[in-house]
Write a protein that holds these residues in place. Sequence first.
Motif, PDB file in Angstrom:
ATOM      1  N   THR A  38      34.811  81.029 -17.423  1.00 26.66           N
ATOM      2  CA  THR A  38      35.724  80.267 -16.623  1.00 26.66           C
ATOM      3  C   THR A  38      35.046  78.795 -16.415  1.00 26.66           C
ATOM      4  O   THR A  38      34.980  78.110 -15.398  1.00 26.66           O
ATOM      5  CB  THR A  38      35.829  80.653 -15.085  1.00 26.66           C
ATOM      6  N   LYS A  39      34.146  78.427 -17.401  1.00 28.55           N
ATOM      7  CA  LYS A  39      33.237  77.275 -17.320  1.00 28.55           C
ATOM      8  C   LYS A  39      34.296  75.976 -17.563  1.00 28.55           C
ATOM      9  O   LYS A  39      35.177  76.023 -18.110  1.00 28.55           O
ATOM     10  CB  LYS A  39      32.552  77.387 -18.675  1.00 28.55           C
ATOM     11  N   GLY A  40      34.052  75.093 -16.524  1.00 33.37           N
ATOM     12  CA  GLY A  40      34.950  73.708 -16.406  1.00 33.37           C
ATOM     13  C   GLY A  40      36.114  73.911 -15.751  1.00 33.37           C
ATOM     14  O   GLY A  40      36.866  73.022 -15.355  1.00 33.37           O
ATOM     15  N   ALA A  41      36.703  75.138 -15.223  1.00 33.57           N
ATOM     16  CA  ALA A  41      37.954  75.493 -14.328  1.00 33.57           C
ATOM     17  C   ALA A  41      37.895  74.637 -12.797  1.00 33.57           C
ATOM     18  O   ALA A  41      38.775  74.258 -12.605  1.00 33.57           O
ATOM     19  CB  ALA A  41      38.041  76.838 -14.353  1.00 33.57           C
ATOM     20  N   VAL A  42      36.534  74.827 -12.180  1.00 33.71           N
ATOM     21  CA  VAL A  42      36.551  74.427 -11.142  1.00 33.71           C
ATOM     22  C   VAL A  42      36.450  72.971 -11.126  1.00 33.71           C
ATOM     23  O   VAL A  42      37.338  72.317 -10.267  1.00 33.71           O
ATOM     24  CB  VAL A  42      35.098  75.119 -10.348  1.00 33.71           C
ATOM     25  N   ALA A  43      35.710  72.330 -12.034  1.00 35.68           N
ATOM     26  CA  ALA A  43      35.671  70.866 -12.049  1.00 35.68           C
ATOM     27  C   ALA A  43      37.243  70.328 -12.152  1.00 35.68           C
ATOM     28  O   ALA A  43      37.863  69.180 -11.899  1.00 35.68           O
ATOM     29  CB  ALA A  43      34.725  70.233 -13.051  1.00 35.68           C
ATOM     30  N   TYR A  44      37.888  71.231 -13.297  1.00 33.42           N
ATOM     31  CA  TYR A  44      39.344  70.673 -13.826  1.00 33.42           C
ATOM     32  C   TYR A  44      40.069  70.640 -12.440  1.00 33.42           C
ATOM     33  O   TYR A  44      40.832  69.916 -12.177  1.00 33.42           O
ATOM     34  CB  TYR A  44      39.781  71.726 -14.675  1.00 33.42           C
ATOM     35  N   ALA A  45      40.126  71.706 -11.806  1.00 34.57           N
ATOM     36  CA  ALA A  45      40.912  71.869 -10.223  1.00 34.57           C
ATOM     37  C   ALA A  45      40.563  70.537  -9.342  1.00 34.57           C
ATOM     38  O   ALA A  45      41.446  70.164  -8.726  1.00 34.57           O
ATOM     39  CB  ALA A  45      40.697  73.159  -9.753  1.00 34.57           C
TER      40      ALA A  45
END
Length: 213
Positions: A183-190
């Motif tokens: 799930t790398k980068g998913a939080v920053a994407y959100a």
Amino acid sequence: MGSNPFHPLPLGFVFRSRSKEEKAASTDKVSLTDSTQPRDPQAPKGRPTPKRSESQTQRRSVANTSMTRKDASKRQRDERRVQMDKQRQALAGRGNERDLPARDRGPVRKYARDYVDARFNVAEFFLPLAVVILVLSVVQVPALQNIALLLWLVVIVLILVDSFWNVFRLRKQLAERFPGESTKGAVAYALMRSLQMRRLRLPKPLVKRGERP
């Protein structure tokens, strides 16, 4: 003594005769070559001029090659245009998800988008609030300027609190829904998506506010 009819000829005379014969033979060969196959001024030295049929065949092959390259380039442009049109349709929510840009593909990124789109985010109202605060700060009234300064502080604090809450909740949801997956980068994407106004987000939101993603 009588004269000898078989008296040998002088050596100089023999060598001169041979050299003259060799020069004459070489001259005849050169003249025959020049007369039968004249050299093209554009042909490389030491090589015979190609026949007219061979030259036409070479020119025809070059022309065919250039046309093929041109057709291939046109085909690539057409394919690129079709791919871009599919990508625009997918971003607008009317196409296939596999045609989205690489950063938006996959179930993890889709869930991150739906999570943001299903709730009210303080950060998405930052631009309208910033305009209001800027107008209040320009007005030459001390009370309004103080209110504008206070609003700046309140908005920044609310955005930070809401963003931390989103990060905490989203990480937990991703770990539960996608165990063992990256799930790398998913939080920053959100978070980047939450900063955008809802109507300006791409890909377009597919869930309503309050709906569970």
